[in-house]
Structures are given as structure tokens and as C-alpha cells.
Design an enzyme around this catalytic site. Structure first.
Site: not given
Length: 395
Positions: A274, A194
Site C-alpha cells: 500500500e 486483502h
């Protein structure tokens, strides 16, 4: 035979990189020699997509330093390159003005600092191009789209060791025994980290179950650039492209930009989230290093360690492996999947392919908005096509 670690071993890193167009189709090459015998201990090459000569040369240097670190982190190392620019910049004699060069030089310098902190050393030597033919040949392999990762030193140092069978060939290109080689087109999985958030800029932990910040202005720009770069890369792909994102805001926002550029709708899979950092979520690395130094070290190297309310690396890696299997199964041979995720999941995928320990996996870079390519065949063969491509962020 080479000297054992800590017994005065001397290594030579030869590195090069090139670009057909500058910027254009780029690749790097590097090798490590035993200085006393001249024997090649390791060879590296990989494509970089579209990049400049300087990016390719620095990428070769970083790959060579990483290979030397794996062989012996305390050896005396001499780096030899025919790039006057890289040698003079790394030696500190020339200033580094370009932002991308600053980032790459910082990555190389970190490897140098680790070696010096461990008691080793690094020196820098410019050599004429004709004296750098081995690295040049490897860089051409990279520009031709070939990935090379040969480690003759492993079979020598691991002789008689129980781990020899695992470590003898880090990146296997052999099919599973008893299975006919798969000559069909591979499945291509493009792992995209990202774009940046305020947490990224501030050096804060930002995991699953935490504050879940959105992209900031710079991150949105990075997402748009990554999307355009992927559209350019995949414009000739005839089969549909699948875009998968984690469930976290920053990945979904980056994935939305990528999917829009590719003309598809993204699919969410929370197993690509994550790692969860529990009570430490939102804390700055610098503060944790001062107040929880030993636990922070364990978080980096111990696969079973987890912060209160958080998740272990092993747990994260297991769900990511399942997510990877789903993507490959759904896309199929010849298909392409773009997975927008986070640093720890990308590291987990690469570490699994390369057989790296948790600690060694930290040598793998995955910058914000970077793209990493993994090719997989049905017979079990896996190849890392390129890592941490950020050329689309230049300028």
C-alpha cells in the site's frame, strides 16, 4: 452537438443487468443519452463472474452513473431501468434488507450525492423491459464475457484539444501500430484486495511502513471465501497459477488463504505494498478531514503530494507498474497470476489502463476481499475483464 457543462444539459442513464442462473454467470450494461437528441454518448458493459440479478442490475446502475459523471457532473440526470426493485430502493420508497444490496446502493447513492452537491440532480423512472432493449443488449454482452467502454462524447467535446488523442478511446483494444495483432491467449492478472482489519473497520489510514495490523476475524473469513472463489474460477486452468502478495501482514494472510485453496506457495513482492502515509498512518479519515482538510484533499488528487515521512501517489504508481510488468513477464501468455494487494495499487493499475487522472480514479471501487481481472496481450492490448467482484462474500 450537446450542451456544454453547466448550460442545462440533460442526460438519461439506461441500465440493466442479468444473471444466467441467479446466481450464475452475470454481466451488466449501461448507456448514457443526451435527453434532447436521444444520441448515445457512452456505453458500458462488463462480466461479473458469478452473481445475482440484483447485483448485476445495481452494477449497471453504478457504471451508468459513473459514465454520466464523466460526461457532465452537474447535468440533470434521469435514470431509467426496468428493475422495479432498484428504482424503488434508490428512490427511497422500498427498504433495502440484503447487505450486498445495501453496499451497492450506498455506492450508487454516493454518486448521486456528488452530483447534487455540485448542483445537478437525479430522478428515478421505471420503464417496461421492451423499452430498455439497448441496456439489455449491453448486459448480454457482459454475460457473454465482453467488456464494452465506448465514449462517442469524448471525440465531440475534445475536438481540437491536445488531449483528444489520449481520451478519444479510453479502453483501447487496438494493437500497437506496426505490430501484428496478438491472437494468442492473454496473460490474466487477478488483483485481490486483502480482507478487513480493525483499521479498515475504523476508517484508519494503513500504509506501508505503518502499524501493519493483521486480519481480524471477519477479514480471515473473507480471505477464505476469496480463496475458494478463485479456486472455483480457476479449476479448469491447465497452466500453473502464480500467487503474489505484498509484504504487509494483511495481504500475506489473505494471500496464504488464496494460495492454500489453489494448492500453491505464495511469493512476496514489496512493490505491491500500500502507499506509505507517513505521519498520518493510523489516523482516522474523519479526524484528518477536520484537522487537515486541504492536505487530505491534496493526498486524494495531487499525484506529487506526500505526507511527511510518506510516499506520493506517483512514487507508489511507479513501483506498482514495475511489479505489474514483472508479473506479466514471469507468468507469460496464457498464464494466470493472482496478486493480493491493496486499494491504492489496484486503483493505480486500473487508472493506468483507463487513462484516468488521480481524482477520477476514486470512482473505481475495490472493496475488501474483492477480485478484479485484467487481461494483457504481448502486442500491448489490455482489457479490464471485471472489477470489484465480491459475489463470494454474499450470505
Amino acid at each position: 452537438m450537446t450542451d456544454a457543462p453547466g448550460e442545462g444539459r440533460e442526460l438519461v442513464v439506461e441500465a440493466d443487468g442479468g444473471s444466467r442462473g441467479n446466481p450464475g454467470v452475470a454481466g451488466y450494461g449501461a448507456l448514457v443519452r443526451d435527453r434532447r437528441t436521444g444520441r448515445v454518448l457512452a456505453e458500458r458493459a462488463a462480466p461479473l463472474g458469478r452473481a445475482s440479478n440484483n447485483v448485476a442490475e445495481y452494477s449497471g446502475l453504478i457504471a451508468g452513473l459513473a459514465a454520466a459523471e464523466a460526461i457532465d457532473p452537474v447535468a440533470v440526470v434521469e435514470v431509467r431501468m426496468d428493475s422495479k426493485l432498484v428504482i424503488e430502493q434508490m428512490a427511497g420508497r422500498w427498504k433495502i434488507k440484503h447487505a450486498d444490496m445495501q453496499r451497492l446502493a450506498a455506492e450508487a447513492d454516493e454518486a448521486v450525492r456528488r452530483r447534487r452537491a455540485a448542483g445537478g440532480s437525479v430522478t428515478w423512472t421505471w420503464i417496461p423491459r421492451e423499452s430498455n432493449k439497448a441496456a439489455d443488449r449491453l448486459s448480454n454482452d457482459g454475460m457473454d464475457g465482453r467488456t464494452v467502454e465506448r465514449d462517442p462524447w469524448r471525440s465531440e467535446t475534445a475536438a481540437g484539444d491536445d488531449v483528444a488523442a489520449v481520451e478519444e478511446q479510453v479502453l483501447s483494444t487496438e494493437p500497437t501500430p506496426g505490430t501484428p495483432p496478438d491472437v494468442s491467449a492473454p496473460t490474466l492478472v487477478l488483483l485481490v484486495r486483502h480482507g478487513v482489519t480493525d483499521f479498515t473497520v475504523q476508517g484508519r489510514l494503513d500504509g506501508r511502513g505503518g502499524a501493519d495490523p493483521s486480519l481480524n476475524a471477519a477479514g480471515r473469513d473473507q480471505a477464505d471465501r476469496a480463496g475458494q472463489a478463485l479456486a472455483d474460477r480457476l479449476h479448469a486452468v491447465s497452466a500453473p497459477v502464480t500467487v503474489v502478495t505484498s509484504s504487509l501482514a494483511r495481504a500475506q494472510e489473505t494471500g496464504a488463504a488464496v494460495a492454500a485453496a489453489l494448492g500453491v506457495r505464495p511469493v512476496e513482492d514489496a512493490d505491491w505494498d500500500e502507499q506509505a502515509f507517513g505521519d498520518w498512518d493510523g489516523e482516522r479519515f474523519a479526524d484528518l478531514a477536520r484537522g487537515h482538510g486541504e492536505d487530505l484533499r491534496r493526498l486524494r488528487v495531487d499525484e506529487s503530494f506526500s505526507v511527511a515521512g510518506g510516499e506520493s501517489h506517483r512514487g507508489m504508481a511507479q513501483r506498482v507498474e514495475q511489479a505489474m510488468q514483472r508479473v506479466v513477464g514471469e507468468v507469460g501468455p496464457g498464464g494466470t497470476a493472482v496478486v493480493v494487494t491493496h486499494r491504492m495499487p489496484i486503483m493505480a493499475v486500473l487508472a493506468s489502463v483507463l487513462g484516468l487522472t488521480r481524482e477520477r480514479a476514486w470512482a473505481l471501487a475495490a472493496a475488501p476481499a474483492s477480485v478484479t481481472g485484467v487481461e494483457l496481450w504481448r502486442d500491448g492490448t489490455v482489457q479490464i475483464a471485471f472489477v470489484n467482484d465480491t459475489h463470494h462474500l454474499d450470505g
